[in-house]
Design a protein around this motif. Structure first.
Motif, short mmCIF file in Angstrom:
data_model
loop_
_atom_site.label_atom_id
_atom_site.label_comp_id
_atom_site.label_asym_id
_atom_site.label_seq_id
_atom_site.Cartn_x
_atom_site.Cartn_y
_atom_site.Cartn_z
N THR A 72 0.84 -1.19 0.00
CA THR A 72 0.00 0.00 0.00
C THR A 72 0.88 1.25 0.00
OG1 THR A 72 -0.06 0.14 2.41
CG2 THR A 72 -1.75 -1.22 1.34
N GLY A 405 -7.69 0.80 -6.08
CA GLY A 405 -8.52 1.05 -4.91
C GLY A 405 -9.86 0.35 -4.95
N ASN A 487 -11.86 5.06 -4.33
CA ASN A 487 -10.91 4.38 -5.22
C ASN A 487 -9.86 5.37 -5.73
OD1 ASN A 487 -12.02 5.76 -7.41
ND2 ASN A 487 -12.77 3.92 -8.44
N SER A 508 0.65 4.50 -5.43
CA SER A 508 -0.45 3.53 -5.51
C SER A 508 -0.21 2.47 -6.57
CB SER A 508 -1.77 4.26 -5.81
OG SER A 508 -2.10 5.15 -4.77
#
Length: 554
Positions: A72, A405, A487, A508
């Protein structure tokens, strides 16, 4: 090594007695991780090596290898800020102790062992439960294999019987030889192998003789199927198609002595009488004996094949490659290392996590993927540089969901019990425009797109137009890049500056911070697309998801 967004848009006499050769001073008293590095250095000689992978690359590589997912953004940030000298070791230990490790390595081992085939009567859920339970604790590979081969279907061992499938004697013989001995003996069923001198027809039928008494029986009360063994009274006869001369053998492993089939007095042949539709249990059970003989510490074929496959799963290539071609005409890239790995694995009681940890703590595993200065190319077998590994279907799906996400949204999908079965073929051909109704269906789509057909080993990356086009154009990918609460595209849209957008986007998707050129590219692109910012953000994410840097574990 990947382009920017702009471009992308061994030792002691006891071991010799067991069949392991001496590996000289390389394998004396050092930890295995040092032995690995010494062997690689000795083979390569005085040539440049790639530098160690930077922290961001290491974090991503280890997280994918151990948990099947990318880290993450928060994990990336924390790891980059951590100044501890032991942080890499601590990361490996933490990930290896996680539930994600058990889940992901159950995936990896299942694909290796079953080759995506749904074998036998045991459900996939039960089978994966067996693997995950073993991997949560301190998994010993020999014990896991013994359970798979000796499984009868009774009690806690029931799930392990999936490996044996329907109990077909020839299928079991060939699978066990390939997976646990490193021998593709299919050709040796009818004659000595035409290409590999040391693979004999006797090897095939000696292994077959351990298995030919196994059959499936149904318990009359429970209506469950079990694997049982009937009375072994004589040797197996076979003949070569070339000379038609009959030969016989009892159970025997390659390069081992034949197991004598015991004779019992009449009425003394069985341990347990027949009952409830199941036959009597004989005292001599050759398949059970195989489970013990195969995984014995003295069976060097098993030890070598085992470490070679684990090395392949971490490094993308076996020391013997392909892994089921371990023979004199296909020598290992590093013979001393092969011997040392096998010897140490046996010494440490086939502790799977220990082996993974030692390999990952080596400089060889932690080497970067940038070519050494002045080297236009490097032999893949030298391990002087880390070669990228294509993400497995499971890894790619998990990485896509986390990057965009959409993980929780995918997990929350529920199938309408009254709905028609999802038309997967129509999804691929375009006649079914619906999105997959469940995470399991999504997994099946990714396995069909990026995996090998059922029954084929997933050993080498096979590029294909369908793989590229799927990431570029598939409705699922486009759906995940549509902004929804929480997301990636939604988060990017709430950020005020191009610098903040670039940071969040790269953390991300690529698990690293953007460099100056990449920040400039994003700033320029957003300034030219102010009137369509939401679509532009989706385009930027799409471009990174389609990059080689995302698609490969490097």
């Amino acid at each position: 090594m990947f382009g920017s967004l702009r471009k992308c848009f061994l030792v002691k006499a006891a071991w010799v007695a067991m069949g392991f050769t001496l590996a000289g001073s390389l394998f004396a008293e050092n930890a295995l991780r040092q032995q690995i590095d010494d062997a690689v250095q000795a083979k390569a000689g005085d040539v440049p090596f790639a530098e160690s992978a930077n922290d961001a690359s290491f974090l991503r590589r280890v997280t994918i290898d151990l948990t099947g997912n990318i880290p993450t953004p928060a994990k990336v940030t924390a790891f980059l800020e951590d100044k501890s000298k032991e942080k890499r070791t601590q990361l490996i230990d933490s990930l290896m102790g996680s539930e994600e490790f058990a889940v992901h390595w159950a995936d990896r081992l299942s694909v290796m062992l079953l080759e995506r085939q749904d074998l036998g009567k045991v459900t996939n859920e039960e089978w994966r439960g067996f693997l995950q339970d073993a991997l949560r604790g301190k998994p010993h590979w020999d014990a896991m294999v013994r359970k798979m081969i000796s499984a009868t279907g009774k009690g806690d061992e029931r799930a392990a019987m999936k490996f044996l499938g329907s109990g077909d004697h020839h299928a079991m013989t060939e699978s066990i030889a390939q997976l646990f001995l490193g021998m593709n003996l299919t050709c040796a069923k009818c004659h000595d192998h035409p290409r590999v001198d040391e693979w004999k027809q006797l090897h095939y039928w000696g292994l077959f003789a351990y298995l030919n008494q196994t059959k499936v029986a149904t318990q009359s009360k429970e209506k469950k199927t079990y694997f049982v063994e009937t009375l072994a009274a004589q040797k197996v006869e076979f003949e070569s198609v070339f000379d038609l001369e009959k030969t016989s053998t009892g159970p025997r492993l390659p390069d081992s002595e034949e197991v004598e089939i015991p004779e019992f007095e009449k009425g003394e042949e069985f341990d347990q009488a027949a009952a409830d539709g199941l036959p009597a249990v004989p005292k001599f059970r050759p398949r059970e004996r195989l489970a013990s003989d195969l995984t014995a510490k003295g069976n060097t074929h098993f030890a070598r094949s085992s470490v070679n496959r684990i090395w392949f799963l971490l490094m993308g290539r076996g020391l013997f490659h392909p892994p089921d071609e371990m023979h004199g005409r296909n020598r290992p890239s590093h013979p001393d290392l092969m011997e040392g790995l096998a010897r140490e694995f046996v010494t440490h009681s086939f502790d799977l996590k220990w082996l993974l940890r030692e390999i990952m703590l080596s400089e060889t595993y932690q080497r970067g993927s940038q070519l050494p200065d002045g080297a236009p190319e490097v032999e893949r077998t030298s391990y002087r540089v880390t070669y990228p590994k294509a993400l497995t279907p499971e890894q790619l799906l998990s990485a896509l969901l986390r990057a965009t996400g959409n993980t929780e949204q995918a997990k929350a999908l529920e199938v309408d019990p009254d709905a028609e079965k999802f038309d997967r073929k129509g999804y691929f051909t375009g006649t079914n425009l619906e999105l997959p109704p469940s995470l399991e269906e999504i997994r099946a789509i990714f396995a069909q797109t990026y995996g090998q057909p059922a029954g084929e080993a997933e050993v080498d990356f096979v590029p294909g137009m369908n793989k590229s086009l799927f990431l570029m154009n598939d409705r699922l990918i486009r759906h995940w890049l549509t902004p929804r609460e929480g997301n990636l595209v939604d988060r990017l849209g709430k950020l005020e500056t191009p610098e903040a957008i670039a940071r969040e986007l790269y953390l991300s998707v690529l698990s690293r911070l953007p460099v100056e050129e990449e920040r400039g590219t994003i700033t320029d692109y957003l300034s030219k697309n102010e009137q369509r910012k939401e679509a532009a953000l989706g385009d930027l994410a799409w471009a990174l998801l389609n990059s080689a840097e995302f698609r490969f574990n490097h």
